[in-house]
Design a protein around this motif. Structure first.
Motif, mmCIF file in Angstrom:
data_model
loop_
_atom_site.group_PDB
_atom_site.id
_atom_site.type_symbol
_atom_site.label_atom_id
_atom_site.label_comp_id
_atom_site.label_asym_id
_atom_site.label_seq_id
_atom_site.Cartn_x
_atom_site.Cartn_y
_atom_site.Cartn_z
ATOM 1 N N ASP A 185 -7.502 -35.993 -9.234
ATOM 2 C CA ASP A 185 -8.663 -35.187 -9.588
ATOM 3 C C ASP A 185 -9.392 -35.777 -10.791
ATOM 4 O O ASP A 185 -8.764 -36.277 -11.727
ATOM 5 C CB ASP A 185 -8.238 -33.761 -9.936
ATOM 6 C CG ASP A 185 -7.721 -32.988 -8.728
ATOM 7 O OD1 ASP A 185 -7.880 -33.481 -7.600
ATOM 8 O OD2 ASP A 185 -7.171 -31.894 -8.929
ATOM 9 N N VAL A 186 -10.719 -35.685 -10.762
ATOM 10 C CA VAL A 186 -11.520 -36.097 -11.918
ATOM 11 C C VAL A 186 -12.732 -35.188 -12.039
ATOM 12 O O VAL A 186 -13.412 -34.912 -11.053
ATOM 13 C CB VAL A 186 -11.959 -37.575 -11.819
ATOM 14 C CG1 VAL A 186 -12.734 -37.850 -10.550
ATOM 15 C CG2 VAL A 186 -12.801 -37.975 -13.035
ATOM 16 N N PHE A 187 -12.951 -34.677 -13.234
ATOM 17 C CA PHE A 187 -14.142 -33.889 -13.510
ATOM 18 C C PHE A 187 -15.301 -34.832 -13.833
ATOM 19 O O PHE A 187 -15.152 -35.765 -14.624
ATOM 20 C CB PHE A 187 -13.909 -32.932 -14.680
ATOM 21 C CG PHE A 187 -13.032 -31.766 -14.344
ATOM 22 C CD1 PHE A 187 -13.530 -30.704 -13.596
ATOM 23 C CD2 PHE A 187 -11.710 -31.726 -14.760
ATOM 24 C CE1 PHE A 187 -12.721 -29.619 -13.271
ATOM 25 C CE2 PHE A 187 -10.896 -30.654 -14.444
ATOM 26 C CZ PHE A 187 -11.406 -29.596 -13.694
ATOM 27 N N SER A 235 -23.489 -28.939 -15.643
ATOM 28 C CA SER A 235 -23.025 -29.325 -14.318
ATOM 29 C C SER A 235 -21.605 -29.878 -14.398
ATOM 30 O O SER A 235 -21.348 -30.828 -15.136
ATOM 31 C CB SER A 235 -23.971 -30.382 -13.730
ATOM 32 O OG SER A 235 -23.520 -30.831 -12.472
ATOM 33 N N VAL A 236 -20.696 -29.275 -13.636
ATOM 34 C CA VAL A 236 -19.301 -29.718 -13.599
ATOM 35 C C VAL A 236 -18.874 -29.885 -12.146
ATOM 36 O O VAL A 236 -18.806 -28.910 -11.393
ATOM 37 C CB VAL A 236 -18.362 -28.714 -14.305
ATOM 38 C CG1 VAL A 236 -16.908 -29.152 -14.149
ATOM 39 C CG2 VAL A 236 -18.718 -28.585 -15.777
ATOM 40 N N GLY A 237 -18.608 -31.118 -11.766
ATOM 41 C CA GLY A 237 -18.102 -31.395 -10.430
ATOM 42 C C GLY A 237 -16.653 -31.821 -10.503
ATOM 43 O O GLY A 237 -16.216 -32.422 -11.495
ATOM 44 N N LEU A 238 -15.903 -31.520 -9.463
ATOM 45 C CA LEU A 238 -14.508 -31.949 -9.377
ATOM 46 C C LEU A 238 -14.348 -32.812 -8.125
ATOM 47 O O LEU A 238 -14.539 -32.333 -7.004
ATOM 48 C CB LEU A 238 -13.558 -30.757 -9.312
ATOM 49 C CG LEU A 238 -12.063 -31.104 -9.144
ATOM 50 C CD1 LEU A 238 -11.559 -31.866 -10.365
ATOM 51 C CD2 LEU A 238 -11.229 -29.856 -8.908
ATOM 52 N N ALA A 239 -14.052 -34.085 -8.334
ATOM 53 C CA ALA A 239 -13.780 -34.989 -7.219
ATOM 54 C C ALA A 239 -12.278 -35.087 -7.027
ATOM 55 O O ALA A 239 -11.517 -35.118 -7.998
ATOM 56 C CB ALA A 239 -14.367 -36.369 -7.494
ATOM 57 N N ARG A 240 -11.867 -35.138 -5.776
ATOM 58 C CA ARG A 240 -10.445 -35.270 -5.447
ATOM 59 C C ARG A 240 -10.272 -36.455 -4.515
ATOM 60 O O ARG A 240 -10.879 -36.499 -3.447
ATOM 61 C CB ARG A 240 -9.923 -33.979 -4.814
ATOM 62 C CG ARG A 240 -8.483 -34.031 -4.351
ATOM 63 C CD ARG A 240 -7.947 -32.624 -4.117
ATOM 64 N NE ARG A 240 -7.827 -31.869 -5.371
ATOM 65 C CZ ARG A 240 -7.547 -30.564 -5.436
ATOM 66 N NH1 ARG A 240 -7.385 -29.876 -4.312
ATOM 67 N NH2 ARG A 240 -7.445 -29.966 -6.608
ATOM 68 N N ALA A 300 -15.223 -29.680 -5.480
ATOM 69 C CA ALA A 300 -15.764 -28.418 -6.007
ATOM 70 C C ALA A 300 -16.885 -28.731 -6.991
ATOM 71 O O ALA A 300 -16.962 -29.825 -7.553
ATOM 72 C CB ALA A 300 -14.670 -27.599 -6.693
ATOM 73 N N GLY A 301 -17.755 -27.753 -7.181
ATOM 74 C CA GLY A 301 -18.852 -27.943 -8.116
ATOM 75 C C GLY A 301 -19.354 -26.633 -8.680
ATOM 76 O O GLY A 301 -19.364 -25.614 -7.978
ATOM 77 N N VAL A 302 -19.772 -26.669 -9.939
ATOM 78 C CA VAL A 302 -20.366 -25.511 -10.609
ATOM 79 C C VAL A 302 -21.572 -26.002 -11.401
ATOM 80 O O VAL A 302 -21.466 -26.965 -12.167
ATOM 81 C CB VAL A 302 -19.376 -24.816 -11.564
ATOM 82 C CG1 VAL A 302 -20.073 -23.698 -12.335
ATOM 83 C CG2 VAL A 302 -18.180 -24.275 -10.800
ATOM 84 N N VAL A 303 -22.715 -25.360 -11.208
ATOM 85 C CA VAL A 303 -23.926 -25.650 -11.979
ATOM 86 C C VAL A 303 -24.420 -24.329 -12.549
ATOM 87 O O VAL A 303 -24.637 -23.365 -11.806
ATOM 88 C CB VAL A 303 -25.019 -26.307 -11.107
ATOM 89 C CG1 VAL A 303 -26.300 -26.500 -11.915
ATOM 90 C CG2 VAL A 303 -24.529 -27.648 -10.552
#
Length: 254
Positions: A75-77, A98-103, A109-112
């Motif tokens: 995981d990486v934000f 803006s915060v995205g989570l790549a796996r 996942a993403g939150v804006v």
């Protein structure tokens, strides 16, 4: 997991709402109108501390930091502490966190968050997209029935002419055009059905990572201009929209 990210981002939004950016708080980076304020740094530091405490095994890639290689596994934000810094320093009141989570190299996942309107756009892979907890959809407006957003890639002045050449075509085909100064919010507005299409010839991963998963979970697509997948380890062009508007765009370009 998503709720933990949302809570952290909402709390970080308080830093923006309580800010009063003066000239002494602003410095420039490479490129035209490429600013950073002490609040960009403060928001990023807050999010890094909060997210890495909640998710200790996750890596962190933020705009206001040293460059980092996106890991292929784990995981990486991917974080933009203030998307729309020029708006922020001019008190235009249209900026976002803006915060995205790549796996494993793919968006998960993403939150804006737009603290000025208290709007949280969020999505987790396979679970749909939401605005303040209510489901959203990108809808089915074609270009003739919808507005189109765009970005000017201001850090790349050589792209001004091709950007505005393309914009003329889109303007003729669309209901109208919009330029807001926050790519993350422009993309989320597609997910919410507020706009039909968005393009920018160069954006960085932190500008679009979180919003890309929100768009896809809302039934749209976020790709490069030629329709190929976006990249998370380097900048790329962005073309996002609902299926009808994207079809209209590619037909227009033939």
């Amino acid at each position: 997991m998503l709720e933990a990210i949302i809570c952290a981002v909402r709390e970080a939004g308080g830093i923006l709402l309580g800010a009063h950016a003066g000239q002494g708080d602003i410095s420039s980076k490479e490129g035209k109108a490429n600013f950073v304020t002490k609040y960009d740094v403060a928001v990023q530091q807050f999010l890094q501390e909060r997210l890495q405490k909640a998710f200790p095994n996750a890596a962190f890639l933020g705009e206001e930091g040293e460059s980092s290689v996106l890991p292929e596994k784990g995981d990486v934000f991917i974080v933009d502490p203030i998307d729309g810094t020029t708006n922020f320093i001019t008190d235009y009141r249209h900026s976002s966190i803006s915060v995205g989570l790549a796996r494993d190299g793919q968006m998960y996942a993403g939150v804006v968050y737009n603290p000025y309107l208290d709007e949280v756009f969020a999505a987790e892979r396979g679970k749909g997209a939401f605005l303040n907890g209510a489901p959203i959809s990108c809808g089915s407006r074609g270009l003739a029935q919808g507005t189109a957003g765009f970005g000017t890639s201001p850090y790349h002045p050589d792209l001004a002419e091709p950007t505005f050449d393309l914009l003329k075509k889109i303007y003729a085909a669309a209901l109208d055009i919009r330029r807001s100064g926050s790519a993350a919010l422009d993309l989320c507005y597609i997910a919410a059905g507020r706009t039909a299409l968005f393009f920018e010839l160069v954006l960085e991963p932190w500008d679009y990572a979180a919003a890309s998963i929100i768009i896809s979970e809302a039934g749209g697509a976020c790709t490069q201009m030629d329709g190929s997948p976006i990249t998370l380890d380097r900048h790329c062009s962005i073309l996002a929209g609902n299926p009808a508007a994207r079809a209209d765009f590619f037909e227009m370009e033939q």
